[in-house]
Design an enzyme around this catalytic site. Structure first.
Site, PDB file in Angstrom:
ATOM      1  N   LYS A 175      21.155  -4.083 -11.638  1.00  0.00           N
ATOM      2  CA  LYS A 175      21.703  -4.647 -12.883  1.00  0.00           C
ATOM      3  C   LYS A 175      22.939  -5.489 -12.621  1.00  0.00           C
ATOM      4  O   LYS A 175      23.570  -5.980 -13.561  1.00  0.00           O
ATOM      5  CB  LYS A 175      22.035  -3.510 -13.870  1.00  0.00           C
ATOM      6  CG  LYS A 175      20.814  -2.676 -14.259  1.00  0.00           C
ATOM      7  CD  LYS A 175      21.025  -1.859 -15.515  1.00  0.00           C
ATOM      8  CE  LYS A 175      19.882  -0.859 -15.678  1.00  0.00           C
ATOM      9  NZ  LYS A 175      19.773  -0.275 -16.997  1.00  0.00           N
ATOM     10  N   ASN A 181      16.182  11.228 -27.801  1.00  0.00           N
ATOM     11  CA  ASN A 181      16.499  12.069 -26.641  1.00  0.00           C
ATOM     12  C   ASN A 181      17.696  12.947 -26.981  1.00  0.00           C
ATOM     13  O   ASN A 181      18.215  12.908 -28.090  1.00  0.00           O
ATOM     14  CB  ASN A 181      16.757  11.199 -25.408  1.00  0.00           C
ATOM     15  CG  ASN A 181      17.885  10.222 -25.635  1.00  0.00           C
ATOM     16  OD1 ASN A 181      19.033  10.621 -25.814  1.00  0.00           O
ATOM     17  ND2 ASN A 181      17.558   8.933 -25.658  1.00  0.00           N
ATOM     18  N   ASP A 189      13.763   3.785 -23.144  1.00  0.00           N
ATOM     19  CA  ASP A 189      13.168   2.712 -22.339  1.00  0.00           C
ATOM     20  C   ASP A 189      11.992   2.057 -23.057  1.00  0.00           C
ATOM     21  O   ASP A 189      11.678   0.903 -22.809  1.00  0.00           O
ATOM     22  CB  ASP A 189      12.703   3.285 -20.992  1.00  0.00           C
ATOM     23  CG  ASP A 189      13.900   3.695 -20.147  1.00  0.00           C
ATOM     24  OD1 ASP A 189      14.913   2.977 -20.197  1.00  0.00           O
ATOM     25  OD2 ASP A 189      13.829   4.744 -19.465  1.00  0.00           O
ATOM     26  N   LYS A 246      20.596   1.289  -8.951  1.00  0.00           N
ATOM     27  CA  LYS A 246      20.707   0.799 -10.334  1.00  0.00           C
ATOM     28  C   LYS A 246      21.855  -0.191 -10.469  1.00  0.00           C
ATOM     29  O   LYS A 246      21.755  -1.213 -11.142  1.00  0.00           O
ATOM     30  CB  LYS A 246      20.954   2.008 -11.247  1.00  0.00           C
ATOM     31  CG  LYS A 246      20.364   1.877 -12.594  1.00  0.00           C
ATOM     32  CD  LYS A 246      20.299   3.209 -13.292  1.00  0.00           C
ATOM     33  CE  LYS A 246      18.993   3.926 -13.031  1.00  0.00           C
ATOM     34  NZ  LYS A 246      18.865   5.163 -13.780  1.00  0.00           N
TER      35      LYS A 246
HETATM   36  O1  C5P Z   1      17.957   1.984 -16.036  1.00  0.00           O
HETATM   37  P1  C5P Z   1      18.652   3.105 -16.721  1.00  0.00           P
HETATM   38  O2  C5P Z   1      18.160   3.350 -18.094  1.00  0.00           O
HETATM   39  O3  C5P Z   1      18.707   4.400 -15.967  1.00  0.00           O
HETATM   40  O4  C5P Z   1      20.169   2.591 -16.788  1.00  0.00           O
HETATM   41  C1  C5P Z   1      21.141   3.293 -17.469  1.00  0.00           C
HETATM   42  C2  C5P Z   1      22.185   2.340 -17.938  1.00  0.00           C
HETATM   43  O5  C5P Z   1      21.614   1.218 -18.584  1.00  0.00           O
HETATM   44  C3  C5P Z   1      23.072   2.965 -18.984  1.00  0.00           C
HETATM   45  O6  C5P Z   1      24.359   2.397 -18.853  1.00  0.00           O
HETATM   46  C4  C5P Z   1      22.395   2.572 -20.288  1.00  0.00           C
HETATM   47  O7  C5P Z   1      23.316   2.553 -21.359  1.00  0.00           O
HETATM   48  C5  C5P Z   1      21.874   1.189 -19.972  1.00  0.00           C
HETATM   49  N1  C5P Z   1      20.612   0.819 -20.638  1.00  0.00           N
HETATM   50  C6  C5P Z   1      20.599  -0.205 -21.569  1.00  0.00           C
HETATM   51  N2  C5P Z   1      19.427  -0.576 -22.154  1.00  0.00           N
HETATM   52  C7  C5P Z   1      18.268   0.046 -21.848  1.00  0.00           C
HETATM   53  C8  C5P Z   1      18.266   1.100 -20.921  1.00  0.00           C
HETATM   54  C9  C5P Z   1      19.457   1.461 -20.336  1.00  0.00           C
HETATM   55  O8  C5P Z   1      21.651  -0.782 -21.842  1.00  0.00           O
HETATM   56  N3  C5P Z   1      17.146  -0.328 -22.439  1.00  0.00           N
END
Ligand code: C5P
Length: 393
Positions: A336, A205, A274, A332
């Site tokens: 988390k 990305n 993701d 979010k």
């Molecule tokens: O759920 P989302 O990807 O939007 O969440 C963003 C946060 O989660 C960021 O702090 C990112 O660094 C972390 N993240 C992570 N591992 C993933 C996806 C996101 O640590 N697989």
């Protein structure tokens, strides 16, 4: 804002001191210039007086000082003394505690931090005597800024160039940051991840890593020990930060889990993919078939895993959203189980030098106005220190 004595000793790099002076004043500091006699051969005190808006001091017998104690008075008003350039001769004087002109006497009589920016010919820098003097000053607690390597005024190339004024101004700004996290360990993730499709192609990305690197730098300058787990980016590692390079989300997860023990604060800035490719090809995929299907499987959520540890560090997440920032960010944060989540509008942030943030925690939301990423990183750390770490003490 601080009051700085800018000492200038004799070297051709003295012409850059005028630029440094301007940058320090632009940062909001007041600057008193003190020059050695040799420095006046390279740059005129008139120039520095005009730029600083203050008379320049040159010798210890200056009649403008009623008690004849310029070497004490000027130092007592200062939050720091910066000598740039610091010549080999001036460094030797400092190392031996000599005090035979105003600037060296001022340095000896100081009760504030001293930073020096060496500037000299490469042979002079490599000379054992200089190396000895620098080692002595380091062990005396003097901050040595640089030098850099590159082309020199004498026509030679090598170590000994003074750092550029902008770099010096950045080092000085770092030194002035409040030491909010001395003794604390920070773990920061930054940049994108790269999920291989085959040996030469992958999914990634547009994250530049700039925000995460700025946070690592800000944490380091506030006294913390910092480990930075970084996806592939083309940024220089912040000074005194331990950097671990990774490519994929799984590698990032493994590095984070190895480092998280004993860590006080985890700031997850990385744009972790993701999904990764399930059926990664060992060989380069040949073109030919009109349709190519990639099967993607979900990556581990590193932040959620860390937050779910039995004794988690203080966890800070980032959320880049393209719309409905407050709603999605708060969702979010709760999902988390994070004490703090930093939201930004993705299209305004990714790859940019500036950003605009909103901090979401149990007590509400706090917008941070548009600014460069290092300024925002410093504000974020102040928020963490004051609202959370401080409250837990
Ligand atoms: O759920 P989302 O990807 O939007 O969440 C963003 C946060 O989660 C960021 O702090 C990112 O660094 C972390 N993240 C992570 N591992 C993933 C996806 C996101 O640590 N697989």
């Amino acid at each position: 804002m601080k009051h700085i004595v800018l000492g200038i000793s004799g070297g051709i790099a003295a012409y850059k001191s005028a630029e440094l002076l301007r940058l320090l004043m632009k940062q909001g500091h007041s600057v008193q210039v003190v020059m050695t006699e040799a420095a006046c051969h390279f740059i005129s005190p008139t120039t520095l007086q005009a730029l600083s808006g203050r008379p320049v001091y040159l010798d210890q017998w200056d009649e403008r000082t009623p008690n004849n104690m310029a070497h004490i008075n000027l130092g007592r008003e200062a939050d720091a003394i910066v000598v740039a350039p610091a010549s080999a001769d001036f460094i030797a004087k400092l190392a031996h505690g000599l005090a035979d002109d105003l600037l060296s006497t001022l340095c000896l009589a100081r009760n504030c931090p001293l930073m020096i920016a060496p500037a000299m010919n490469r042979e002079m820098w490599q000379n054992k005597a200089t190396a000895r003097n620098i080692a002595q000053l380091e062990s005396d607690g003097v901050a040595i800024l640089g030098p850099d390597s590159g082309s020199q005024a004498c026509g030679e190339t090598g170590m000994g160039r003074m750092l550029e004024p902008l770099q010096l101004a950045e080092h000085i700004a770092s030194a002035f940051q409040p030491k909010l996290f001395t003794g604390k360990k920070f773990l920061v993730t930054a940049g994108p991840t790269y999920e291989a499709i085959d040996p030469v192609r992958g999914i990634t990305n547009q994250s530049s890593g700039k925000m995460g690197y700025a946070i690592a730098k800000a944490a380091q300058e506030s006294g913390a020990e910092v480990v930075l787990v970084s996806g592939p980016v083309s940024l220089a590692t912040p000074v005194n930060v331990r950097r671990i390079d990774v490519m994929s989300a799984e590698e990032m997860r493994d590095a984070v889990m190895r480092e998280v023990a004993g860590c006080d604060v985890f700031i997850s800035v990385a744009a972790v993919a993701d999904y990764r490719v399930a059926n990664r090809s060992a060989q380069k995929i040949k073109k030919g078939s009109p349709v190519l299907t990639l099967e993607l499987v979900a990556n581990p959520d590193i932040l959620a895993e860390v937050a779910a540890l039995e004794h988690p560090p203080y966890c800070v997440g980032f959320a880049a959203e393209s719309e409905n920032l407050a709603e999605y960010a708060e969702q979010k944060r709760r999902a988390k189980k994070l004490p703090l989540l930093v939201g930004n509008i993705a299209q305004d942030a990714i790859g940019q030098d500036e950003n605009e943030l909103v901090l979401f925690d149990d007590q509400g939301s706090y917008p941070l106005r548009r600014a460069d990423k290092l300024t925002l990183a410093r504000q974020l750390l102040q928020h963490i220190a004051l609202r959370h770490i401080g409250a837990r003490k």
